[in-house]
Design a protein around this motif. Structure first.
Motif, PDB file in Angstrom:
ATOM      1  N   UNK A 113       0.818  -1.208   0.000  1.00  0.00           N
ATOM      2  CA  UNK A 113       0.000   0.000   0.000  1.00  0.00           C
ATOM      3  C   UNK A 113       0.859   1.268   0.000  1.00  0.00           C
ATOM      4  N   UNK A 114       2.029   1.202   0.657  1.00  0.00           N
ATOM      5  CA  UNK A 114       2.897   2.372   0.640  1.00  0.00           C
ATOM      6  C   UNK A 114       3.454   2.621  -0.755  1.00  0.00           C
ATOM      7  N   UNK A 115       3.895   1.555  -1.427  1.00  0.00           N
ATOM      8  CA  UNK A 115       4.447   1.716  -2.768  1.00  0.00           C
ATOM      9  C   UNK A 115       3.393   2.249  -3.746  1.00  0.00           C
ATOM     10  N   UNK A 116       2.133   1.973  -3.471  1.00  0.00           N
ATOM     11  CA  UNK A 116       1.069   2.466  -4.346  1.00  0.00           C
ATOM     12  C   UNK A 116       0.502   3.810  -3.890  1.00  0.00           C
ATOM     13  N   UNK A 117       0.977   4.314  -2.756  1.00  0.00           N
ATOM     14  CA  UNK A 117       0.531   5.630  -2.288  1.00  0.00           C
ATOM     15  C   UNK A 117       1.319   6.710  -3.021  1.00  0.00           C
ATOM     16  N   UNK A 118       1.092   6.818  -4.317  1.00  0.00           N
ATOM     17  CA  UNK A 118       1.929   7.666  -5.158  1.00  0.00           C
ATOM     18  C   UNK A 118       1.749   9.153  -4.869  1.00  0.00           C
ATOM     19  N   UNK A 119       0.647   9.526  -4.229  1.00  0.00           N
ATOM     20  CA  UNK A 119       0.469  10.949  -3.910  1.00  0.00           C
ATOM     21  C   UNK A 119       1.488  11.408  -2.870  1.00  0.00           C
ATOM     22  N   UNK A 120       2.026  10.479  -2.068  1.00  0.00           N
ATOM     23  CA  UNK A 120       3.012  10.852  -1.049  1.00  0.00           C
ATOM     24  C   UNK A 120       4.377  11.172  -1.651  1.00  0.00           C
ATOM     25  N   UNK A 121       4.513  10.966  -2.967  1.00  0.00           N
ATOM     26  CA  UNK A 121       5.750  11.358  -3.656  1.00  0.00           C
ATOM     27  C   UNK A 121       5.797  12.857  -3.947  1.00  0.00           C
ATOM     28  N   UNK A 122       4.654  13.500  -3.885  1.00  0.00           N
ATOM     29  CA  UNK A 122       4.622  14.943  -4.141  1.00  0.00           C
ATOM     30  C   UNK A 122       5.499  15.680  -3.134  1.00  0.00           C
ATOM     31  N   UNK A 123       6.386  16.511  -3.654  1.00  0.00           N
ATOM     32  CA  UNK A 123       7.219  17.342  -2.792  1.00  0.00           C
ATOM     33  C   UNK A 123       8.544  16.744  -2.377  1.00  0.00           C
ATOM     34  N   UNK A 124       8.797  15.456  -2.672  1.00  0.00           N
ATOM     35  CA  UNK A 124      10.102  14.906  -2.290  1.00  0.00           C
ATOM     36  C   UNK A 124      11.185  15.586  -3.119  1.00  0.00           C
ATOM     37  N   UNK A 125      12.383  15.668  -2.558  1.00  0.00           N
ATOM     38  CA  UNK A 125      13.461  16.393  -3.199  1.00  0.00           C
ATOM     39  C   UNK A 125      14.602  15.461  -3.610  1.00  0.00           C
ATOM     40  N   UNK A 126      15.374  15.921  -4.568  1.00  0.00           N
ATOM     41  CA  UNK A 126      16.585  15.221  -4.970  1.00  0.00           C
ATOM     42  C   UNK A 126      17.652  16.266  -5.257  1.00  0.00           C
ATOM     43  N   UNK A 127      18.902  15.818  -5.277  1.00  0.00           N
ATOM     44  CA  UNK A 127      20.000  16.739  -5.559  1.00  0.00           C
ATOM     45  C   UNK A 127      20.203  16.822  -7.062  1.00  0.00           C
ATOM     46  N   UNK A 128      20.017  17.995  -7.625  1.00  0.00           N
ATOM     47  CA  UNK A 128      20.169  18.192  -9.063  1.00  0.00           C
ATOM     48  C   UNK A 128      21.657  18.344  -9.407  1.00  0.00           C
ATOM     49  N   UNK A 129      22.179  17.389 -10.156  1.00  0.00           N
ATOM     50  CA  UNK A 129      23.595  17.435 -10.524  1.00  0.00           C
ATOM     51  C   UNK A 129      23.883  18.598 -11.466  1.00  0.00           C
ATOM     52  N   UNK A 130      22.910  18.974 -12.280  1.00  0.00           N
ATOM     53  CA  UNK A 130      23.142  20.056 -13.240  1.00  0.00           C
ATOM     54  C   UNK A 130      23.076  21.431 -12.582  1.00  0.00           C
ATOM     55  N   UNK A 131      22.262  21.551 -11.520  1.00  0.00           N
ATOM     56  CA  UNK A 131      22.100  22.848 -10.869  1.00  0.00           C
ATOM     57  C   UNK A 131      22.931  22.996  -9.597  1.00  0.00           C
ATOM     58  N   UNK A 132      23.326  21.868  -9.012  1.00  0.00           N
ATOM     59  CA  UNK A 132      24.174  21.927  -7.828  1.00  0.00           C
ATOM     60  C   UNK A 132      23.432  22.229  -6.546  1.00  0.00           C
ATOM     61  N   UNK A 133      22.131  21.950  -6.496  1.00  0.00           N
ATOM     62  CA  UNK A 133      21.375  22.146  -5.257  1.00  0.00           C
ATOM     63  C   UNK A 133      20.159  21.214  -5.254  1.00  0.00           C
ATOM     64  N   UNK A 134      19.526  21.076  -4.083  1.00  0.00           N
ATOM     65  CA  UNK A 134      18.338  20.241  -3.970  1.00  0.00           C
ATOM     66  C   UNK A 134      17.129  20.959  -4.562  1.00  0.00           C
TER      67      UNK A 134
END
Length: 268
Positions: A113-134
């Motif tokens: 159920x967690x893996x299918x709770x795709x709405x909880x992915x909204x807003x998660x961050x990642x480090x952008x290698x091209x921009x140099x920031x999260x």
């Protein structure tokens, strides 16, 4: 004559018990489930990979040579075939062990159920290698009614885990804009795997970068005696742009890292 007929009946061989395919699959799954959690040295038999995994995990490029970190799962051939279905231009693999206080319980329905709770992915961050920031990875993420029907649906909730299921979702990505994806879930009794592919063209600014079906990703979670084994891979088939391979692969790894943190947050 009556005696002869009776004797023939006694000599008639007993009928063989033939199990229907679905019942046989269910019994097979039940046997695999009984072995949960898996022994880490069985699903990661390579001593060198396992040693790195126990320290801080592994990250490697995914190339046309195929995946190299896929655990020894029942569904391993299907996972590898899924990733091998496209000639990868840029790709990455991640293998990590998520330590869980008190041990790793095989809470399959909860994980599913967690893996299918795709709405909880909204807003998660990642480090952008091209921009140099999260930066935000997904501005929007939600289930939809179908491949051609973008009606927004709530996150689906199941009472048990089926062997196969499919979910359609719309995600607005910071890099590739808004796209529709098909997510197929597989459960083999020892791991839950989600396989994602794009159904719409993924654009990079004004450039149509990835045709439908040419983005593929996998996330697989396996409860083990050492913690929850997290495997993820992503591959893109597109035009090769000179000088950006390393940066593109690093960005993909950072995106997979964000998914690992998403799963880890659920377990904490």
């Amino acid at each position: 004559m009556a005696t002869v007929i009776s004797a023939r009946r006694r000599r008639r061989p007993r009928p063989r018990l033939v199990l229907p395919g679905m019942l046989l699959a269910t019994l097979t799954g039940a046997l695999a489930f009984a072995e949960c959690p898996s022994q880490l040295d069985r699903v990661v038999p390579d001593d060198g990979i396992r040693a790195q995994l126990l320290v801080d995990g592994l990250q490697v490029p995914l190339t046309t040579a195929g995946p190299t970190l896929t655990p020894e799962l029942v569904d391993r051939p299907a996972i590898m075939a899924w990733l091998d279905a496209i000639p990868v231009t840029y790709g990455a693999e991640v293998l990590r062990l998520i330590r869980v206080s008190g041990g790793t319980a095989c809470r399959w329905t909860d994980l599913y159920n967690h893996l299918r709770a795709v709405s909880t992915l909204e807003g998660i961050e990642y480090y952008s290698a091209s921009r140099g920031y999260h930066r935000t990875l997904y501005h929007q993420s939600y289930a939809i009614a179908g491949a051609e029907d973008r009606t927004r649906l709530p996150d689906p909730v199941a009472g048990s885990v089926p062997e196969r299921s499919t979910l359609y979702m719309l995600q607005e990505d910071s890099t590739f804009g808004s796209n529709v994806y098909q997510t197929d879930f597989r459960f083999d009794g020892t791991a839950i795997t989600m396989q994602v592919r794009n159904l719409t063209t993924m654009w990079w600014s004004i450039l149509p970068l990835v045709d439908p079906g040419n983005f593929r990703s996998v996330v697989s979670v396996t409860p083990t005696d050492q913690g929850l084994l997290f495997y993820a891979a992503a591959g893109i088939h597109t035009i090769s742009i000179g000088g950006v391979r390393e940066r593109s692969e690093r960005s993909l790894r950072n995106r997979l890292d964000a998914l690992e943190r998403w799963v880890r947050a659920h377990l904490s």
